[in-house]
Scaffold this active site. Sequence first.
Site, mmCIF file in Angstrom:
data_model
loop_
_atom_site.group_PDB
_atom_site.id
_atom_site.type_symbol
_atom_site.label_atom_id
_atom_site.label_comp_id
_atom_site.label_asym_id
_atom_site.label_seq_id
_atom_site.Cartn_x
_atom_site.Cartn_y
_atom_site.Cartn_z
ATOM 1 N N ASP A 1 -12.268 -10.395 0.026
ATOM 2 C CA ASP A 1 -13.489 -10.575 0.815
ATOM 3 C C ASP A 1 -14.558 -9.653 0.244
ATOM 4 O OD1 ASP A 1 -12.661 -8.119 1.995
ATOM 5 O OD2 ASP A 1 -12.067 -9.056 3.881
ATOM 6 N N GLU B 1 0.796 -1.244 0.000
ATOM 7 C CA GLU B 1 0.000 0.000 0.000
ATOM 8 C C GLU B 1 0.824 1.288 0.000
ATOM 9 O OE1 GLU B 1 -2.645 -0.321 3.350
ATOM 10 O OE2 GLU B 1 -3.737 -1.984 2.485
ATOM 11 N N ASN C 1 2.067 -5.313 -3.100
ATOM 12 C CA ASN C 1 0.672 -5.610 -2.752
ATOM 13 C C ASN C 1 -0.100 -4.306 -2.550
ATOM 14 O OD1 ASN C 1 -1.224 -7.762 -1.975
ATOM 15 N ND2 ASN C 1 -1.171 -6.853 0.070
ATOM 16 N N GLU D 1 -6.252 -10.758 -0.911
ATOM 17 C CA GLU D 1 -7.019 -10.503 0.327
ATOM 18 C C GLU D 1 -8.518 -10.437 0.047
ATOM 19 O OE1 GLU D 1 -5.396 -7.233 2.603
ATOM 20 O OE2 GLU D 1 -3.344 -7.750 2.092
ATOM 21 N N HIS E 1 -10.533 -6.187 -1.458
ATOM 22 C CA HIS E 1 -11.533 -6.081 -0.383
ATOM 23 C C HIS E 1 -12.718 -5.327 -0.989
ATOM 24 C CE1 HIS E 1 -8.891 -7.433 2.830
ATOM 25 N NE2 HIS E 1 -7.959 -6.610 2.400
#
Length: 379
Positions: A267, A152, A200, A265, A236
């Site tokens: 979700d 990030e 990432n 990641e 996400h």
Amino acid sequence: MKCCLLSAATLLLFAGALAAVSAPATLRQAADSDGMLIGTAVRPMQFSETLYSATLAREFNMIEPEDALKWWVIRREENDFDFTQGDEVVRFAEAHNMKVRGHCLVWHQYNPAWLSPADFTPAQLSDLLKDHINRMMKHYAGHVFAWDVVNEAFDEKGRLRESIWYNQPGIGLADQGTRYIEQAFRWAHEADPQALLFYNEAEAETLNRKADAIYEMVKDFRRRGVPIDGIGMQVHIPNLQIDSAALAANMSRLTKLGVQVQITELDVAIPVSPDKKPLHPDDLQRQAEVYKEVAAACLQTRGCTAIQTWGFTDKYSWVGSHSRGTRGAALPFGSSYARKPAYQALFEELASPSKRHNYRDSGSLPGASLPLLRFHMHL
Ligand code: XIL
């Protein structure tokens, strides 16, 4: 007649056995059959819970410590590395023949209190970060096959975020764009030349300004031989929406630069009411569709090598606390480990051969890192 009945029964048994061998019954079996990685973030505290461990081992061929390798867990004290939780994850993975992704070495958040910008000069921070990367990667060399080296680093406008590592005060490369990221990747490659090195990022899945900045960075790194193997896309999803065409286009343009992409990641949060009303079946269905679209985008992109969810049971998802209770139920398994429609959607995508590109052909992908990719794909 007896003989014929017997042979019919034998035939049935044989057919049953064949079906059992060929038809996958879990995410893991479906993924294994084509060298695909299906992963999840894990919390080692939960390994002692039988259903947690059994579901994990049955459904996934890759795990990533959700928090155990972050600075604030591993380095509560400046001069003390506490590898306990990370080692537990590795032991679990090795006992169940799973791969381990490492997360993460450089991040502007979740750093321990002692790591305060005011207390360090750039030269000291540079030494500290180099040493951190080196100690972490050497400790896990041969056990962790891929690392999120930097997490990030860009903001939503595609500018580098101000951070202790970049320019506050930074490691001596302040205001020189992606040079500090490059430095971290070079240190990481020195520390463990076998590990796959990922950048990432969150909210850079579709074709937005952050994604463009990452694309330009990868292009530049590849052109100049900076050791980068992949881009991790967090995915996400807060609102049950995904522009899957843009996601696929973004993955495709990155893989054309010779790096792989992994969904790291995933979700898909559902709005939840404060009075904890049961989830609406329409929301669960929409959630399943989003899982399906994301999985399909990856499976259809040659060079997208992993689909990883951020936890697997709603019981332990970070979404509830992160959204202050306004969203939840973001994962493929419910709080009691029942398979949700999202699970079924993921399974169907993974198990459907017509949807998949052929990983065994990945040798034709451009880029020097790809033999490594193939090497690591053998589970
Ligand atoms: C989150 C974890 O899930 C939480 O347990 C922790 O409190 C904070 O971090 N992007 C990342 C992950 O890269 O490391 C974050 O994980 C979620 C957002």
